[in-house]
Design a protein around this motif. Structure first.
Motif, short mmCIF file in Angstrom:
data_model
loop_
_atom_site.label_atom_id
_atom_site.label_comp_id
_atom_site.label_asym_id
_atom_site.label_seq_id
_atom_site.Cartn_x
_atom_site.Cartn_y
_atom_site.Cartn_z
N CYS A 1 -7.06 -9.52 87.33
CA CYS A 1 -6.41 -8.36 86.57
C CYS A 1 -6.69 -6.69 87.16
CB CYS A 1 -7.26 -8.01 84.75
SG CYS A 1 -6.44 -5.86 84.94
N SER B 1 -6.44 -4.12 86.83
CA SER B 1 -7.63 -2.62 86.38
C SER B 1 -8.63 -2.95 86.09
CB SER B 1 -6.12 -2.58 84.86
OG SER B 1 -7.10 -1.62 84.04
N TYR C 1 -1.72 -7.37 85.35
CA TYR C 1 -2.95 -7.14 83.88
C TYR C 1 -3.13 -8.33 83.31
CZ TYR C 1 -2.01 -2.43 85.91
OH TYR C 1 -1.51 -2.11 87.10
N CYS D 1 -5.47 -5.86 79.00
CA CYS D 1 -5.07 -4.42 79.22
C CYS D 1 -3.34 -4.08 79.19
CB CYS D 1 -5.49 -4.76 81.11
SG CYS D 1 -7.05 -4.72 81.32
N ARG E 1 -2.02 -0.99 78.01
CA ARG E 1 -0.77 -0.03 78.97
C ARG E 1 0.51 0.07 77.54
NH1 ARG E 1 -0.79 0.20 84.20
NH2 ARG E 1 1.35 -0.31 84.52
#
Ligand SMILES: [Zn+2]
Ligand SMILES: [Zn+2]
Length: 109
Positions: free
Chosen positions: A74, A76, A95, A99, A103
């Protein structure tokens, strides 16, 4: 626009660019620089275009989503990602599910 009145027809003297059938009337003024098709070919063309794109996307039971096996992390949080519902292009960050949800939520808010 949705009234059932007769469409205006233009008198023409053309042949269908596909099957060669004679066309004596058109629902539009022919521009002259584009091929013109008879109503049969027009209908076939429209149907093939609707059915051909998306492969019957809007009807029938929804096919299960294909998952692609990947070996990514990921972008993130660094969680390992082993499956994706789409083929990763490689040049875009990917992601993990949580996540993605975060988002999406932040975008919707
Ligand atoms: Zn035709
Ligand atoms: Zn993540």
């Amino acid at each position: 626009m949705a009234f059932g009145t007769d469409r205006q027809m233009y008198d023409v003297d053309l042949t269908c660019a596909k099957c060669g059938a004679h066309i004596s009337q058109l629902p539009f003024q022919p521009s002259g620089d584009r091929p013109v098709y008879c109503s049969d070919c027009n209908r076939a063309f429209r149907q093939s275009r609707m059915g051909g794109q998306g492969g019957g996307f809007s009807r029938g039971p929804r096919a299960p989503r294909q998952m692609y096996s990947v070996n990514l992390t990921c972008a993130s949080c660094g969680t390992a990602i082993t499956e994706l519902p789409f083929q990763p292009s490689g040049d875009k960050p990917v992601y993990c599910r949580s996540c993605l949800q975060a988002r999406r939520n932040s975008m919707a808010a």
